[in-house]
Design a protein around this motif. Structure first.
Motif, mmCIF file in Angstrom:
data_model
loop_
_atom_site.group_PDB
_atom_site.id
_atom_site.type_symbol
_atom_site.label_atom_id
_atom_site.label_comp_id
_atom_site.label_asym_id
_atom_site.label_seq_id
_atom_site.Cartn_x
_atom_site.Cartn_y
_atom_site.Cartn_z
ATOM 1 N N LEU A 1 0.157 -5.700 -5.983
ATOM 2 C CA LEU A 1 0.396 -7.149 -5.939
ATOM 3 C C LEU A 1 0.425 -7.721 -7.348
ATOM 4 O O LEU A 1 1.332 -8.485 -7.709
ATOM 5 C CB LEU A 1 -0.698 -7.826 -5.117
ATOM 6 N N ARG A 2 -0.548 -7.355 -8.159
ATOM 7 C CA ARG A 2 -0.622 -7.907 -9.512
ATOM 8 C C ARG A 2 0.561 -7.461 -10.359
ATOM 9 O O ARG A 2 1.104 -8.249 -11.146
ATOM 10 C CB ARG A 2 -1.941 -7.502 -10.161
ATOM 11 N N GLU A 3 0.983 -6.213 -10.193
ATOM 12 C CA GLU A 3 2.141 -5.740 -10.951
ATOM 13 C C GLU A 3 3.398 -6.492 -10.529
ATOM 14 O O GLU A 3 4.205 -6.908 -11.377
ATOM 15 C CB GLU A 3 2.328 -4.241 -10.730
ATOM 16 N N GLY B 1 -2.787 -18.154 -12.196
ATOM 17 C CA GLY B 1 -3.913 -17.238 -12.327
ATOM 18 C C GLY B 1 -4.517 -16.861 -10.991
ATOM 19 O O GLY B 1 -4.979 -15.726 -10.802
ATOM 20 N N GLU B 2 -4.505 -17.786 -10.040
ATOM 21 C CA GLU B 2 -5.071 -17.494 -8.721
ATOM 22 C C GLU B 2 -4.259 -16.435 -7.982
ATOM 23 O O GLU B 2 -4.779 -15.775 -7.079
ATOM 24 C CB GLU B 2 -5.140 -18.773 -7.877
ATOM 25 N N LEU B 3 -2.990 -16.282 -8.340
ATOM 26 C CA LEU B 3 -2.199 -15.206 -7.730
ATOM 27 C C LEU B 3 -2.806 -13.850 -8.031
ATOM 28 O O LEU B 3 -2.694 -12.909 -7.231
ATOM 29 C CB LEU B 3 -0.763 -15.256 -8.252
ATOM 30 N N MET B 4 -3.443 -13.730 -9.182
ATOM 31 C CA MET B 4 -4.051 -12.466 -9.584
ATOM 32 C C MET B 4 -5.499 -12.335 -9.115
ATOM 33 O O MET B 4 -6.072 -11.240 -9.172
ATOM 34 C CB MET B 4 -4.033 -12.336 -11.116
ATOM 35 N N GLY C 1 0.796 -1.221 0.000
ATOM 36 C CA GLY C 1 0.000 0.000 0.000
ATOM 37 C C GLY C 1 0.828 1.270 0.000
ATOM 38 O O GLY C 1 0.298 2.349 0.283
ATOM 39 N N GLY C 2 2.108 1.147 -0.327
ATOM 40 C CA GLY C 2 2.997 2.310 -0.276
ATOM 41 C C GLY C 2 2.586 3.440 -1.193
ATOM 42 O O GLY C 2 2.835 4.612 -0.904
ATOM 43 N N ALA C 3 1.925 3.109 -2.318
ATOM 44 C CA ALA C 3 1.526 4.159 -3.264
ATOM 45 C C ALA C 3 0.321 4.952 -2.778
ATOM 46 O O ALA C 3 -0.033 5.953 -3.401
ATOM 47 C CB ALA C 3 1.210 3.535 -4.623
ATOM 48 N N LEU D 1 8.914 -13.602 -2.152
ATOM 49 C CA LEU D 1 7.921 -12.528 -2.198
ATOM 50 C C LEU D 1 8.397 -11.467 -3.173
ATOM 51 O O LEU D 1 9.477 -10.901 -2.993
ATOM 52 C CB LEU D 1 7.726 -11.926 -0.805
ATOM 53 N N PRO D 2 7.624 -11.179 -4.224
ATOM 54 C CA PRO D 2 8.065 -10.186 -5.215
ATOM 55 C C PRO D 2 8.095 -8.788 -4.618
ATOM 56 O O PRO D 2 7.146 -8.348 -3.975
ATOM 57 C CB PRO D 2 7.013 -10.291 -6.320
ATOM 58 N N GLU D 3 9.196 -8.099 -4.831
ATOM 59 C CA GLU D 3 9.347 -6.751 -4.286
ATOM 60 C C GLU D 3 8.977 -5.719 -5.337
ATOM 61 O O GLU D 3 8.273 -6.016 -6.288
ATOM 62 C CB GLU D 3 10.784 -6.562 -3.782
ATOM 63 N N ASP D 4 9.475 -4.501 -5.191
ATOM 64 C CA ASP D 4 9.060 -3.409 -6.062
ATOM 65 C C ASP D 4 9.631 -3.579 -7.468
ATOM 66 O O ASP D 4 10.363 -4.513 -7.755
ATOM 67 C CB ASP D 4 9.462 -2.052 -5.472
#
Length: 575
Positions: free
Chosen positions: A108-110, A133-136, A27-29, A339-342
Motif C-alpha cells: 500500500l505504501r509503495e 500522511g494519513e495514507l501511510m 497481499g499478492g507478494a 486506487l493505485p495499482e502495481d
C-alpha cells in the motif's frame, strides 16, 4: 436519461467489489504465506474434533465404564499431543498472517508513494500534507488488521464449521440440525452490521485525515498565527477537529460492541438449545432416538457446539477490520483520485517526443505552438509559444509577474502537461530544476545537498557550495555545512534557501538547468559572483533562467520575452 431507483445501490456494490479486489491484490507478494495461514488454521480446526473426541472418550471410559486409568493413558497422551500441535499451528497461523499483513501494508505504501510521485509536485502543492500522511499511517494500519485478522478467519469459517457439523451429525443428527439451522443468523446479522460499520469507519478515517491535515497546517504556520494573534482561535479549531474524531471513533466502537453483544447472544442461545436437548434426553423427557445418547456423545456434542460458532464469532469480531479496510480503500481513492495499482501501472508516462527530432544534431529542446495553464487557473498564461534551445545556450525568460515564466519552467521540467502544442526533448537529456521555494528537509545543509548525490565527496560538496555562494553564509555558521537547519529551511533567509537549492542542482550536474529567479534577494556583489561561477559550471550545458535582474539578462546570450495575457507574440532576441 432517467436513473433507476437502485442505481446507487448497484454502483455502491460494484465499487465495494472493486475495492475488495484491490485489497486482495495488496497481499499478492505473500501468496505463499496466505496459503500457509489458511492451511494451519483449517488443520487446527480439524484437530479440534479429535481433541473433543479424546476428552469425551476419557470421560465415558473413566466415569461411566469405570475402566482403569492405565487404559486411558494413551488417550490422555494423545490429547496432550493434540493440544501441543494446535498451539504450534496457532503460532504458525499468526506468524504467516503477520507476514502477509506486513507485505500488504508495504505494498500500500509503495503504491501510494508512486502515485504521489506520478501526480507530481504541482498537484501535491494543492493537497494537505497531513491528509497525505494519513495514507501511510492510519490507512495502512487498517489494511494490516484486514490481513492479520479478517482474512485468516474468513477461510476458517468456511471449512471448520462444516467439519464440525459432519462430525456432530455422525454422533447425533439432532444436534447437527440445531447447529445448521441456527448458524445463518450470524452471517445475516453481520451483513446488516457491516454496512453501518463501513460507513462509520469511512467517516472516522476521513475525520482523522482532516484533523491531521488541519493540525499539520497550523503547526507549519504557527509563527504567522502568533503574529496575528490567532493562536487561541486556532487552538479552538484543533479542539473541534479532535472532538469530531472522538465522536466518529466512539460511533465505530458503539457499533462494534453492540454487534458483538448481539452475535454472542445468538451463539449462546444456540449452544443452550443443544444443552437443553441433551438434558431433556437424559431426563427421559424427550426421545428422538431409539436409545438415549451416551454421556460421551453428549460431552462430544457439547464441546463442539461452542466451537462450531467460534469461527463465526471471530469472523464477526474481525468483520469490522474488513469494514475499516474498505473505508481505507475509499479514502485512498478519494484523496488520490483512483486506487493505485502495481508498480508497472503506476510508472509515470514518458515525455512525448516527435520522431523527426530524434536525430544526432537536433536541439536538446524544441517547443512548438505551446499553450500552458497553471493548475487551478481558468485561462492559459502562455499561448502558441514556439522556440528551441541549443546545446550550451543561455536563455533568459523575461517578462512581468504573471506572464508565465515559472509556469514555462515547470512545463519544461515535465511537471505541467501542455494544454496544446508539444515540448520535445532529446533522448537521454537530463534536466535539473531549481525553483523559487526549494524544499529543505530538517537536517544539516550537507544532508540537503547530498539528496542530489549521496556519494558526493566533501570536496565536491564544498565546490558546488562555493559556486552557488552558499559558503558566503555557511562559513559564518557554527558548524559550516554541517549546521542543522529546520524543515522548509527554517532559520535561513529566502535567498540563502535558494542558493542551497541551486547548489543541490549543480551537484546533480544536469545537461539542462532550469533556474527560477536564482539571484533574487542577492546584493549586486553576491549576484555577480554567482553568475560568474554559474557560467563556469554551466559551460557546455543549456541554461534557462527566469529573472527580473538586468545583470542576469546580460549574462544570458538569448532573451525570450513573455508578455502578460498569453505571450502570443513572444520572440527570441539577442541579449
Amino acid at each position: 436519461m432517467s436513473i433507476p431507483p437502485d442505481a446507487t445501490v448497484v454502483e455502491t456494490a460494484a465499487l465495494r467489489r472493486q475495492r475488495l479486489r484491490w485489497l486482495g491484490g495488496l497481499g499478492g507478494a505473500a501468496r505463499r504465506q496466505q496459503r500457509l495461514a489458511a492451511l494451519c488454521i483449517c488443520l487446527s480446526g480439524a484437530l479440534l474434533i479429535g481433541q473433543a473426541a479424546a476428552i469425551a472418550w476419557l470421560i465415558q471410559a473413566v466415569l461411566v465404564d469405570y475402566r482403569p486409568l492405565a487404559e486411558a493413558t494413551p488417550a490422555l497422551l494423545g490429547l496432550l499431543g493434540l493440544l501441543a500441535v494446535r498451539a504450534g499451528l496457532g503460532t504458525a497461523t499468526q506468524a504467516a498472517a503477520g507476514d502477509v499483513a506486513d507485505a500488504a501494508r508495504l505494498a500500500l505504501r509503495e503504491r501510494v508513494y508512486r502515485r504521489l510521485l506520478g501526480h507530481g509536485p504541482l498537484w501535491l502543492r494543492q493537497q494537505r500534507t497531513g491528509e497525505m500522511g494519513e495514507l501511510m499511517l492510519a490507512h495502512a494500519d487498517a489494511i494490516e488488521s484486514y490481513y492479520a485478522g479478517y482474512q485468516p478467519v474468513r477461510i476458517e469459517v468456511v471449512v471448520v464449521p462444516l467439519l464440525i457439523a459432519l462430525a456432530v451429525a455422525w454422533a447425533d443428527w439432532v444436534v447437527a440440525l440445531i447447529l445448521v439451522f441456527t448458524a445463518p443468523l450470524v452471517p445475516f446479522f453481520m451483513m446488516l452490521v457491516g454496512w453501518g460499520a463501513e460507513a462509520a469507519g469511512r467517516a472516522q478515517l476521513g475525520e482523522l485525515a482532516r484533523m491531521s491535515g488541519h493540525f499539520a497546517d497550523r503547526i507549519k504556520g504557527l509563527g504567522l498565527l502568533r503574529l496575528y494573534g490567532r493562536g487561541e482561535a486556532e487552538l479552538a479549531g484543533v479542539e473541534a477537529a479532535a472532538e469530531g474524531v472522538r465522536e466518529r471513533t466512539m460511533k465505530v466502537l458503539r457499533i462494534a460492541f453492540l454487534s458483538s453483544t448481539v452475535l454472542e447472544f445468538f451463539a449462546s442461545v444456540s449452544v443452550a438449545m443443544v444443552a437443553l436437548y441433551l438434558g431433556l434426553s437424559y431426563l427421559g423427557l424427550m426421545s428422538l432416538h431409539a436409545q438415549v445418547p451416551t454421556l460421551g456423545i453428549g460431552v462430544f456434542c457439547l464441546l463442539l457446539a461452542p466451537e462450531f460458532y467460534a469461527p463465526l464469532r471471530r469472523l464477526a469480531a474481525h468483520y469490522h477490520d474488513r469494514a475499516n479496510a474498505l473505508a481505507a480503500a475509499a479514502e485512498v481513492e478519494r484523496l488520490l483520485g483512483e486506487l493505485p495499482e502495481d508498480v508497472t501501472a503506476d510508472a509515470p508516462a514518458a515525455t512525448a517526443r516527435t520522431p523527426e527530432l530524434l536525430e544526432a544534431h537536433a536541439p536538446p529542446v524544441v517547443v512548438r505552438d505551446l499553450s500552458l495553464r497553471p493548475l487551478g487557473a481558468q485561462h492559459d498564461v502562455v499561448q502558441h509559444l514556439s522556440f528551441h534551445i541549443e546545446a550550451g545556450q543561455r536563455v533568459a525568460l523575461v517578462g512581468p509577474s504573471g506572464s508565465g515564466k515559472s509556469t514555462l519552467l515547470e512545463a519544461l521540467a515535465g511537471w505541467l502537461p501542455p494544454q496544446s502544442g508539444s515540448i520535445v526533448l532529446r533522448p537521454g537529456l537530463e534536466i535539473g530544476y531549481a525553483g523559487q521555494r526549494p524544499y529543505l528537509f530538517h537536517g544539516s545543509i550537507a544532508d540537503n545537498l547530498r539528496l542530489a548525490d549521496p556519494g558526493a565527496t566533501d570536496a565536491h560538496l564544498r565546490a558546488v557550495a562555493e559556486a552557488a555562494q552558499v559558503m558566503r553564509f555557511a562559513a559564518a555558521l557554527p558548524q559550516g555545512l554541517d549546521t542543522v537547519i529546520g524543515e522548509r529551511g527554517f532559520g535561513l533567509s529566502g535567498g540563502e534557501a535558494r542558493r542551497i537549492g541551486l547548489a543541490r542542482l549543480l551537484l546533480r550536474d544536469p545537461q539542462l538547468l532550469l533556474l527560477d529567479e536564482p539571484t533574487a534577494f542577492l546584493d549586486p556583489e553576491t549576484e555577480a559572483d554567482l553568475l560568474r561561477t554559474l557560467a563556469a559550471f554551466a559551460r557546455g550545458r543549456s541554461v534557462v533562467i527566469a529573472t527580473h535582474s538586468e545583470a542576469a539578462m546580460r549574462w544570458a546570450d538569448t532573451r525570450l520575452t513573455l508578455t502578460a495575457g498569453g505571450a502570443q507574440h513572444a520572440s527570441e532576441l539577442p541579449a
